[in-house]
Scaffold this motif. Structure first.
Motif, PDB file in Angstrom:
ATOM      1  N   ALA A 178       0.829  -1.208   0.000  1.00 47.20           N
ATOM      2  CA  ALA A 178       0.000   0.000   0.000  1.00 47.20           C
ATOM      3  C   ALA A 178       0.861   1.255   0.000  1.00 47.20           C
ATOM      4  O   ALA A 178       0.562   2.232  -0.702  1.00 47.20           O
ATOM      5  CB  ALA A 178      -0.940   0.000   1.215  1.00 47.20           C
ATOM      6  N   VAL A 179       1.945   1.241   0.767  1.00 43.31           N
ATOM      7  CA  VAL A 179       2.852   2.392   0.814  1.00 43.31           C
ATOM      8  C   VAL A 179       3.529   2.578  -0.538  1.00 43.31           C
ATOM      9  O   VAL A 179       3.675   3.702  -1.034  1.00 43.31           O
ATOM     10  CB  VAL A 179       3.893   2.210   1.936  1.00 43.31           C
ATOM     11  CG1 VAL A 179       4.952   3.306   1.875  1.00 43.31           C
ATOM     12  CG2 VAL A 179       3.212   2.220   3.296  1.00 43.31           C
ATOM     13  N   ARG A 180       3.947   1.468  -1.151  1.00 38.44           N
ATOM     14  CA  ARG A 180       4.566   1.569  -2.484  1.00 38.44           C
ATOM     15  C   ARG A 180       3.586   2.120  -3.506  1.00 38.44           C
ATOM     16  O   ARG A 180       3.962   2.916  -4.380  1.00 38.44           O
ATOM     17  CB  ARG A 180       5.073   0.190  -2.923  1.00 38.44           C
ATOM     18  CG  ARG A 180       6.310  -0.293  -2.179  1.00 38.44           C
ATOM     19  CD  ARG A 180       6.972  -1.452  -2.899  1.00 38.44           C
ATOM     20  NE  ARG A 180       6.107  -2.631  -2.906  1.00 38.44           N
ATOM     21  CZ  ARG A 180       6.111  -3.582  -1.971  1.00 38.44           C
ATOM     22  NH1 ARG A 180       6.940  -3.485  -0.946  1.00 38.44           N
ATOM     23  NH2 ARG A 180       5.300  -4.619  -2.068  1.00 38.44           N
ATOM     24  N   LEU A 181       2.319   1.710  -3.402  1.00 38.19           N
ATOM     25  CA  LEU A 181       1.297   2.203  -4.331  1.00 38.19           C
ATOM     26  C   LEU A 181       1.089   3.706  -4.151  1.00 38.19           C
ATOM     27  O   LEU A 181       0.997   4.458  -5.133  1.00 38.19           O
ATOM     28  CB  LEU A 181      -0.014   1.458  -4.103  1.00 38.19           C
ATOM     29  CG  LEU A 181      -1.155   1.779  -5.076  1.00 38.19           C
ATOM     30  CD1 LEU A 181      -0.788   1.347  -6.484  1.00 38.19           C
ATOM     31  CD2 LEU A 181      -2.444   1.098  -4.629  1.00 38.19           C
ATOM     32  N   LEU A 209       4.426  10.116  -7.067  1.00 42.41           N
ATOM     33  CA  LEU A 209       5.432  10.386  -8.100  1.00 42.41           C
ATOM     34  C   LEU A 209       4.762  10.653  -9.444  1.00 42.41           C
ATOM     35  O   LEU A 209       5.168  11.566 -10.179  1.00 42.41           O
ATOM     36  CB  LEU A 209       6.383   9.195  -8.215  1.00 42.41           C
ATOM     37  CG  LEU A 209       7.576   9.365  -9.169  1.00 42.41           C
ATOM     38  CD1 LEU A 209       8.428  10.556  -8.762  1.00 42.41           C
ATOM     39  CD2 LEU A 209       8.409   8.091  -9.204  1.00 42.41           C
ATOM     40  N   THR A 210       3.700   9.896  -9.742  1.00 42.76           N
ATOM     41  CA  THR A 210       2.952  10.122 -10.982  1.00 42.76           C
ATOM     42  C   THR A 210       2.314  11.507 -10.976  1.00 42.76           C
ATOM     43  O   THR A 210       2.343  12.226 -11.995  1.00 42.76           O
ATOM     44  CB  THR A 210       1.856   9.049 -11.144  1.00 42.76           C
ATOM     45  OG1 THR A 210       2.470   7.760 -11.185  1.00 42.76           O
ATOM     46  CG2 THR A 210       1.053   9.264 -12.422  1.00 42.76           C
ATOM     47  N   PHE A 236       9.557  11.521 -19.883  1.00 45.32           N
ATOM     48  CA  PHE A 236      10.176  10.223 -19.629  1.00 45.32           C
ATOM     49  C   PHE A 236      10.010   9.827 -18.162  1.00 45.32           C
ATOM     50  O   PHE A 236       9.762   8.662 -17.840  1.00 45.32           O
ATOM     51  CB  PHE A 236      11.660  10.247 -20.001  1.00 45.32           C
ATOM     52  CG  PHE A 236      11.917  10.135 -21.483  1.00 45.32           C
ATOM     53  CD1 PHE A 236      11.773   8.922 -22.136  1.00 45.32           C
ATOM     54  CD2 PHE A 236      12.294  11.245 -22.222  1.00 45.32           C
ATOM     55  CE1 PHE A 236      12.018   8.816 -23.501  1.00 45.32           C
ATOM     56  CE2 PHE A 236      12.531  11.157 -23.591  1.00 45.32           C
ATOM     57  CZ  PHE A 236      12.386   9.935 -24.232  1.00 45.32           C
ATOM     58  N   ALA A 237      10.164  10.796 -17.251  1.00 43.44           N
ATOM     59  CA  ALA A 237       9.957  10.515 -15.825  1.00 43.44           C
ATOM     60  C   ALA A 237       8.492  10.195 -15.555  1.00 43.44           C
ATOM     61  O   ALA A 237       8.166   9.283 -14.786  1.00 43.44           O
ATOM     62  CB  ALA A 237      10.399  11.718 -14.987  1.00 43.44           C
ATOM     63  N   PHE A 238       7.591  10.948 -16.203  1.00 40.28           N
ATOM     64  CA  PHE A 238       6.160  10.722 -16.007  1.00 40.28           C
ATOM     65  C   PHE A 238       5.752   9.335 -16.507  1.00 40.28           C
ATOM     66  O   PHE A 238       5.012   8.611 -15.837  1.00 40.28           O
ATOM     67  CB  PHE A 238       5.365  11.814 -16.729  1.00 40.28           C
ATOM     68  CG  PHE A 238       3.883  11.616 -16.683  1.00 40.28           C
ATOM     69  CD1 PHE A 238       3.219  11.504 -15.466  1.00 40.28           C
ATOM     70  CD2 PHE A 238       3.135  11.562 -17.848  1.00 40.28           C
ATOM     71  CE1 PHE A 238       1.846  11.325 -15.413  1.00 40.28           C
ATOM     72  CE2 PHE A 238       1.765  11.392 -17.820  1.00 40.28           C
ATOM     73  CZ  PHE A 238       1.115  11.273 -16.595  1.00 40.28           C
ATOM     74  N   MET A 239       6.265   8.937 -17.670  1.00 36.53           N
ATOM     75  CA  MET A 239       5.861   7.636 -18.222  1.00 36.53           C
ATOM     76  C   MET A 239       6.357   6.497 -17.339  1.00 36.53           C
ATOM     77  O   MET A 239       5.662   5.481 -17.173  1.00 36.53           O
ATOM     78  CB  MET A 239       6.349   7.476 -19.656  1.00 36.53           C
ATOM     79  CG  MET A 239       7.831   7.323 -19.824  1.00 36.53           C
ATOM     80  SD  MET A 239       8.368   7.178 -21.557  1.00 36.53           S
ATOM     81  CE  MET A 239       7.979   8.795 -22.182  1.00 36.53           C
ATOM     82  N   ALA A 240       7.552   6.641 -16.767  1.00 34.41           N
ATOM     83  CA  ALA A 240       8.050   5.607 -15.853  1.00 34.41           C
ATOM     84  C   ALA A 240       7.157   5.517 -14.620  1.00 34.41           C
ATOM     85  O   ALA A 240       6.801   4.417 -14.174  1.00 34.41           O
ATOM     86  CB  ALA A 240       9.488   5.921 -15.445  1.00 34.41           C
ATOM     87  N   ALA A 241       6.766   6.689 -14.094  1.00 34.49           N
ATOM     88  CA  ALA A 241       5.928   6.716 -12.889  1.00 34.49           C
ATOM     89  C   ALA A 241       4.544   6.138 -13.151  1.00 34.49           C
ATOM     90  O   ALA A 241       4.056   5.284 -12.393  1.00 34.49           O
ATOM     91  CB  ALA A 241       5.813   8.150 -12.370  1.00 34.49           C
ATOM     92  N   TYR A 242       3.893   6.562 -14.242  1.00 31.01           N
ATOM     93  CA  TYR A 242       2.523   6.085 -14.441  1.00 31.01           C
ATOM     94  C   TYR A 242       2.480   4.615 -14.846  1.00 31.01           C
ATOM     95  O   TYR A 242       1.530   3.897 -14.490  1.00 31.01           O
ATOM     96  CB  TYR A 242       1.755   6.967 -15.425  1.00 31.01           C
ATOM     97  CG  TYR A 242       1.980   6.749 -16.903  1.00 31.01           C
ATOM     98  CD1 TYR A 242       1.591   5.582 -17.551  1.00 31.01           C
ATOM     99  CD2 TYR A 242       2.567   7.746 -17.686  1.00 31.01           C
ATOM    100  CE1 TYR A 242       1.791   5.399 -18.909  1.00 31.01           C
ATOM    101  CE2 TYR A 242       2.764   7.568 -19.053  1.00 31.01           C
ATOM    102  CZ  TYR A 242       2.376   6.396 -19.647  1.00 31.01           C
ATOM    103  OH  TYR A 242       2.575   6.212 -20.994  1.00 31.01           O
ATOM    104  N   ILE A 254       4.522   2.253 -13.796  1.00 29.16           N
ATOM    105  CA  ILE A 254       4.695   1.502 -12.545  1.00 29.16           C
ATOM    106  C   ILE A 254       3.417   1.557 -11.721  1.00 29.16           C
ATOM    107  O   ILE A 254       2.959   0.537 -11.169  1.00 29.16           O
ATOM    108  CB  ILE A 254       5.888   2.055 -11.750  1.00 29.16           C
ATOM    109  CG1 ILE A 254       7.199   1.742 -12.475  1.00 29.16           C
ATOM    110  CG2 ILE A 254       5.919   1.473 -10.337  1.00 29.16           C
ATOM    111  CD1 ILE A 254       8.412   2.436 -11.895  1.00 29.16           C
ATOM    112  N   PHE A 255       2.804   2.735 -11.629  1.00 36.00           N
ATOM    113  CA  PHE A 255       1.569   2.887 -10.859  1.00 36.00           C
ATOM    114  C   PHE A 255       0.448   2.021 -11.437  1.00 36.00           C
ATOM    115  O   PHE A 255      -0.257   1.309 -10.699  1.00 36.00           O
ATOM    116  CB  PHE A 255       1.158   4.359 -10.838  1.00 36.00           C
ATOM    117  CG  PHE A 255      -0.152   4.618 -10.166  1.00 36.00           C
ATOM    118  CD1 PHE A 255      -0.329   4.323  -8.816  1.00 36.00           C
ATOM    119  CD2 PHE A 255      -1.216   5.161 -10.865  1.00 36.00           C
ATOM    120  CE1 PHE A 255      -1.546   4.553  -8.185  1.00 36.00           C
ATOM    121  CE2 PHE A 255      -2.429   5.406 -10.243  1.00 36.00           C
ATOM    122  CZ  PHE A 255      -2.599   5.101  -8.905  1.00 36.00           C
TER     123      PHE A 255
END
Length: 212
Positions: free
Chosen positions: A4-7, A13-14, A106-112, A114-115
């Motif tokens: 849950a914390v990771r989510l 981050l997203t 690029f940072a946004f795509m990695a974050a979303y 993963i999310f």
């Protein structure tokens, strides 16, 4: 760290990276490119993509009819105050902003990605049978959407590097089909998550005995 914390961390981050991309994108919204980078994403032809890149590097010189003829979406009337502010910026500043928006993405795509992968994993674990197998497939769709976004951004960076000449047909096709694949996968993921949420709501509405 619990799941849950990771989510929550992935969601934050997203949100942060997405907010930055949206903020920089506002500095690309001219009267002939009202949606900024999205106008480039959904350019209907290589001619339209070249026109958008030329507009950021100069001014909105083409008429609405000419833009439609070249495959661009029709735009409305005179620029509003925000668009006038963007059009008053030096062309070099707009092109620099376009590159910054793409690199930030690029940072946004990695974050979303993963999310979405985490969400699909959790949703699939709560299901059984065929819905669970669909959810497991959706977990693969999330990183694939991120990879399609990488391909799209690399193509668009090459659009900008080409300058006024803009992309050729092959380069435009790479960017165009990457965009379609990305949004298609994201739409499928959204449909699965909505169905999984509805399934959970229906189960919660049932008596406790029926949930077993």
């Amino acid at each position: 760290m619990t799941s849950a914390v990771r989510l929550i961390a992935a969601l934050l981050l997203t949100t942060v990276t997405g907010a930055f991309v949206l903020a920089t994108n506002r500095n690309l919204q001219m009267s002939c490119t009202p949606h900024g980078m999205l106008s480039l994403q959904f350019a209907g032809s290589a001619d339209c993509a070249r026109l958008i890149v030329r507009s950021w590097g100069a001014q909105c010189a083409d008429t609405a009819a000419q833009r439609v003829q070249q495959g661009c979406t029709a735009t409305a009337g005179s620029p509003d105050a925000a668009q006038q502010r963007v059009e008053a910026r030096p062309p070099e500043a707009r092109l620099k902003t376009a590159r910054q928006t793409l690199w930030a993405d690029f940072a946004f795509m990695a974050a979303y990605s993963i999310f979405l992968w985490m969400l699909c994993t959790r949703a699939a674990a709560s299901l059984g049978g065929m819905p669970r197998r669909v959810g497991q497939a959706a977990t693969f769709a999330a990183p694939l959407a991120g990879l399609a976004d990488v391909s799209e951004n690399m193509a668009h960076l090459m659009f900008l590097a080409a300058g006024a000449d803009g992309p050729g047909e092959a380069l435009f096709a790479l960017g165009h089909y990457s965009v379609l694949l990305k949004w298609g996968l994201i739409s499928l993921i959204a449909a699965f998550l909505a169905a999984a949420a509805l399934h959970r709501l229906v189960r919660w509405a049932q008596p406790a005995e029926a949930r077993r």
